[in-house]
Design a protein around this motif. Structure first.
Motif, PDB file in Angstrom:
ATOM      1  N   THR A   1     -11.771  -4.520   0.238  1.00 24.74           N
ATOM      2  CA  THR A   1     -11.571  -5.547  -0.789  1.00 24.74           C
ATOM      3  C   THR A   1     -12.631  -6.633  -0.716  1.00 24.74           C
ATOM      4  O   THR A   1     -12.594  -7.600  -1.469  1.00 24.74           O
ATOM      5  CB  THR A   1     -10.183  -6.187  -0.631  1.00 24.74           C
ATOM      6  OG1 THR A   1     -10.047  -6.740   0.689  1.00 24.74           O
ATOM      7  CG2 THR A   1      -9.083  -5.157  -0.859  1.00 24.74           C
TER       8      THR A   1
ATOM      9  N   LYS B   1     -13.159  -8.922   1.475  1.00 24.35           N
ATOM     10  CA  LYS B   1     -12.702 -10.230   1.926  1.00 24.35           C
ATOM     11  C   LYS B   1     -13.474 -10.683   3.168  1.00 24.35           C
ATOM     12  O   LYS B   1     -13.566 -11.873   3.453  1.00 24.35           O
ATOM     13  CB  LYS B   1     -11.202 -10.193   2.252  1.00 24.35           C
ATOM     14  CG  LYS B   1     -10.314  -9.812   1.075  1.00 24.35           C
ATOM     15  CD  LYS B   1     -10.398 -10.830  -0.050  1.00 24.35           C
ATOM     16  CE  LYS B   1      -9.421 -10.471  -1.176  1.00 24.35           C
ATOM     17  NZ  LYS B   1      -9.542 -11.406  -2.315  1.00 24.35           N
TER      18      LYS B   1
ATOM     19  N   ARG C   1     -14.476   3.559  -0.166  1.00 24.01           N
ATOM     20  CA  ARG C   1     -13.572   3.765  -1.292  1.00 24.01           C
ATOM     21  C   ARG C   1     -13.980   5.006  -2.093  1.00 24.01           C
ATOM     22  O   ARG C   1     -13.127   5.736  -2.604  1.00 24.01           O
ATOM     23  CB  ARG C   1     -13.599   2.523  -2.181  1.00 24.01           C
ATOM     24  CG  ARG C   1     -12.408   2.376  -3.095  1.00 24.01           C
ATOM     25  CD  ARG C   1     -12.248   0.962  -3.620  1.00 24.01           C
ATOM     26  NE  ARG C   1     -13.489   0.420  -4.153  1.00 24.01           N
ATOM     27  CZ  ARG C   1     -14.129  -0.638  -3.643  1.00 24.01           C
ATOM     28  NH1 ARG C   1     -13.633  -1.261  -2.585  1.00 24.01           N
ATOM     29  NH2 ARG C   1     -15.240  -1.076  -4.171  1.00 24.01           N
TER      30      ARG C   1
END
Length: 485
Positions: free
Chosen positions: A19, A21, A462
């Motif tokens: 993600t 982050k 991913r």
């Protein structure tokens, strides 16, 4: 509790990097440190980190000098003929480019070292992907899967580890499983074909303006902009590169694809293809055969294990620099030119040492492996080879090859032997997970791949996990069909 915390630590790490982050380096350091404290062993964090760094130091040294060595070989023009040959084959067709990536990665993987495979593959293919505006995660994903299949060669590591752990002959493990591995490689090539067709549809029709110019100057690529052909007709061919051309497909960050995650889409075109510039001052055409012989000797020495790989690359880098660039300023300039890659990759390896050190030092790895083995139902005992093949996917992804082959495989083999499953079948099944393993955050070579391709690790993960897992299952199914697993 250790099992739960171990899985929680891995899941937290993957979520944070996928993600975006946290950066991979920060996540590799901070997440395990936090969980080490949560386990109640914060006082031993320093010991775990030092142990992890000590175990990965030879790998870091190998990568440092391998990057310098192959960087110099690229500078002097050793791989220029390969790049030109690929360009002639690809003809600026995205489908051919992706298939060419898989073929090149598979061929170069015969040296048994993932890092060198990725350095050569990315150096050859990156300029073409950038100039055509193709997705760079397609390149990294296809290269990683092709290398994962070929990583099973006896001198590549996994097969040798399985043979050592179960006291078997590496040839007895590898030779019978070759047909299944070939099916897996064909699966990777088929996937590359499909992904290439998807890129072709996204970008439009492409061609080389002047094929002969590839041998004498930078390739001038001609193609359609991203999104061309949306109306269903054949897209118009327009110049996107070359002298005076405008790159109509370069800025592909808004095309809605899962793409490359690359923030450098607006790099100067001259820099993107500088590796093919026939007039670059770093070329050493008179020393071409010396460099080819040196590289061939180096790879042969690695296969024969004449010296530890870090030592071979250290000697090779020193010799390559000294012969190709006798003047000290030139040597310093070449080292400085590759310093960014060296620092990024070695830094990532030492950060990964914190992750692996905490996993192993706290006992999380042993606890997780034991739990997975214990959860295998008794009724599956006669099918332990199949179970081992399936378990090799998550286990080789979440732990090092050493941990899996020396820690888990003997336990699984013992359980299989109680039900009449031979150690050879277990060893062959244990190789199934390698296409996925090569994209594990615990594999230093993957950081060479994503670093040189300027792809975010989370984007690569991913994209590649689902396809790599399917490739692994294809190999497992083929092995069972051929009766070798």
């Amino acid at each position: 509790m250790l099992t739960i915390l171990g899985f929680a630590m891995i899941a937290t790490f993957l979520v944070l990097i996928m993600t975006k982050k946290m950066s991979p380096i920060a996540a590799l350091v901070l997440i395990p440190a936090l969980f080490c404290v949560a386990v109640g062993k914060g006082a031993h964090l320093g010991d775990y980190v030092i142990d992890g760094v000590s175990s990965l130091a030879p790998t870091a040294a190998m990568l440092m000098f391998a990057i310098v060595y192959f960087g110099v070989m690229i500078d002097v023009g050793l791989f220029d003929p390969v790049v030109r040959g690929i360009l002639r084959f690809c003809k600026a067709d995205p489908m051919r480019v992706v298939v060419g990536t898989a073929v090149l990665a598979a061929i170069v993987s015969l040296d048994g070292d993932g890092s060198t495979t990725f350095m050569i593959t990315v150096s050859a293919m990156y300029p073409l992907y950038k100039r055509l505006g193709m997705s760079l995660v397609v390149m990294t994903g296809v290269a990683a899967m092709a290398n994962g299949v070929m990583n099973t060669v006896p001198w590549g590591g996994p097969t040798a580890r399985a043979a050592t752990a179960l006291k078997l002959d590496a040839a007895d493990i590898f030779v019978p499983v070759i047909p299944a591995l070939l099916v897996g490689l064909l699966g990777v090539l088929g996937l590359a074909y499909v992904l290439g067709l998807r890129e072709r549809r996204r970008l439009g029709a492409l061609r080389l303006a002047d094929e002969e110019s590839v041998e004498t100057k930078e390739a001038v690529l001609v193609g359609a902009g991203a999104g061309a052909g949306a109306g269903g007709g054949r897209p118009e061919k327009r110049p996107v590169g070359g002298a005076g051309g405008t790159d109509a497909v370069d800025g592909d960050e808004n095309d809605g694809d899962e793409n490359d995650g690359d923030e450098n889409d607006r790099d100067d075109d001259g820099d993107l293809l500088k590796g093919l510039d026939p007039n670059r001052p770093t070329l050493r055409p008179r020393l071409y055969w010396f460099n080819a012989l040196l590289t061939g000797t180096l790879i042969t020495a690695m296969i024969l294990e004449l010296l530890p790989i870090p030592v071979l690359f250290l000697l090779g880098a020193a010799l390559a620099l000294s012969v190709n660039y006798p003047r000290l300023p030139d040597q310093k300039a070449r080292i400085a030119a590759h310093a960014d890659n060296v620092l990024n990759v070695s830094g990532m390896v030492f950060a990964a040492a914190v992750f692996t050190g905490v996993l192993q030092g706290t006992g999380m790895v042993d606890s997780m492996a034991g739990w997975l083995v214990d959860t295998v139902p008794e009724g599956l005992g006669p099918h332990m080879a199949l179970v081992t093949g399936v378990l090799s996917l998550p286990l080789t992804y979440f732990m090092s090859n050493d941990g899996f082959y020396f820690g888990v495989l003997p336990v699984l083999a013992e359980a299989g032997a109680a039900h009449g499953v031979t150690p050879l079948e277990m060893a062959r099944a244990s190789l199934v997970g390698q296409p996925l393993h090569m994209s594990s955050p615990l594999v230093p070579a993957v950081y060479v791949l994503v670093g040189m391709a300027r792809v975010e690790f989370g984007d690569h993960t991913r994209f590649v996990v689902k396809w790599a897992a399917l490739t692994c299952l294809l190999i497992l199914a083929a092995g069972m069909l051929f009766g070798t697993i």
